[in-house]
Design an enzyme around this catalytic site. Sequence first.
Site, PDB file in Angstrom:
ATOM      1  N   SER A 146       0.973  -0.970  -0.237  1.00 14.20           N
ATOM      2  CA  SER A 146      -0.413  -0.249  -0.229  1.00 14.20           C
ATOM      3  C   SER A 146       0.859   1.084  -0.200  1.00 14.20           C
ATOM      4  O   SER A 146       2.202   1.273   0.410  1.00 14.20           O
ATOM      5  CB  SER A 146      -0.868   0.205   1.513  1.00 14.20           C
ATOM      6  OG  SER A 146      -1.460   1.660   1.294  1.00 14.20           O
ATOM      7  N   TYR A 159      -2.034  -0.914  10.326  1.00 11.43           N
ATOM      8  CA  TYR A 159      -2.677  -1.297   9.167  1.00 11.43           C
ATOM      9  C   TYR A 159      -0.660  -1.182   8.581  1.00 11.43           C
ATOM     10  O   TYR A 159       0.344  -1.162   8.007  1.00 11.43           O
ATOM     11  CB  TYR A 159      -3.585  -0.660   8.261  1.00 11.43           C
ATOM     12  CG  TYR A 159      -3.246  -0.944   6.763  1.00 11.43           C
ATOM     13  CD1 TYR A 159      -3.925  -2.260   6.621  1.00 11.43           C
ATOM     14  CD2 TYR A 159      -2.905   0.099   6.143  1.00 11.43           C
ATOM     15  CE1 TYR A 159      -3.943  -2.282   5.002  1.00 11.43           C
ATOM     16  CE2 TYR A 159      -3.055  -0.618   4.629  1.00 11.43           C
ATOM     17  CZ  TYR A 159      -3.565  -0.623   4.374  1.00 11.43           C
ATOM     18  OH  TYR A 159      -3.898  -1.254   2.870  1.00 11.43           O
ATOM     19  N   LYS A 163       2.418  -3.261   6.773  1.00  9.03           N
ATOM     20  CA  LYS A 163       2.663  -3.231   4.806  1.00  9.03           C
ATOM     21  C   LYS A 163       3.940  -2.367   5.660  1.00  9.03           C
ATOM     22  O   LYS A 163       5.033  -2.750   4.601  1.00  9.03           O
ATOM     23  CB  LYS A 163       2.195  -1.916   4.578  1.00  9.03           C
ATOM     24  CG  LYS A 163       0.051  -2.991   4.356  1.00  9.03           C
ATOM     25  CD  LYS A 163       0.500  -3.470   3.672  1.00  9.03           C
ATOM     26  CE  LYS A 163      -1.565  -3.994   3.101  1.00  9.03           C
ATOM     27  NZ  LYS A 163      -1.074  -5.281   2.848  1.00  9.03           N
TER      28      LYS A 163
END
Length: 254
Positions: A146, A159, A163
């Site tokens: 991402s 999150y 990532k």
Amino acid sequence: MTLPQTPSFRLDGKRALVAGGSSGIGLACAVALAEAGAEVTVAARTAGKLDTVVQDMRAAGFGADAVAMDVRDVSGTEATVARHGPFDVLVNSVGTAIHSPAVDTGEVDFDTVSDINFKGAYFLTRAVAKGLLAAGKPGSLINITSQMAHVGGPERGVYCGTKFAVEGFTKAMAIEWGKQGIRVNTICPTFIRTPLSEPTFNNPDKVTWIMDKIKLGRVGEVNDVMGPVVYLASDASALMTGTHLMIDGGWTAD
């Protein structure tokens, strides 16, 4: 004069595993690789959905089959990859998100996101690499991360952390396996319109934040990832490893 030749973007004769390939970005990647000539194995947890995807891909003239796989089950994932591999290409599009303010993050939510986004990605990538190493074959391993693997965002501590972690092990694995011709890279999309992202796009405040960040003035669609994944999977990117393709509409430009 002998003119230079563009390396091929074709994937004829290659076998590709697309994890999380039953919908959204993963499905788009599976179709893109198949269009380029790869024989694609689509993997996800839900067998019924996989059957529909494979039927539709075969009806379109593509080579495709399916395998049920849950990346949270490390031993099961390794056994599945060993049984069906080796794969020349991996695209890991499995991922999840549970957003909350950092002070409210619960341990269960932390573990849920980490087990899929980080631990699952690590051992899936390793499993495909082990098959290539045993067969003495080169390959291209691609994790979908991402833009949030390079920047921070509100309520996205876990999150972003997972990532960022994938970006880290990508570099380490690329160093370890480079001499064997195994390339490891990531694709970093911005907000892509999929069924999973619809709740975000239904929130006016979040849409305002997103549109303020994306310099091209539009959110992503799944086909925005299709060209980049073929590029990284193919010989056209033969000198790329340990790095990322940022598909973010300019989000990270400043």
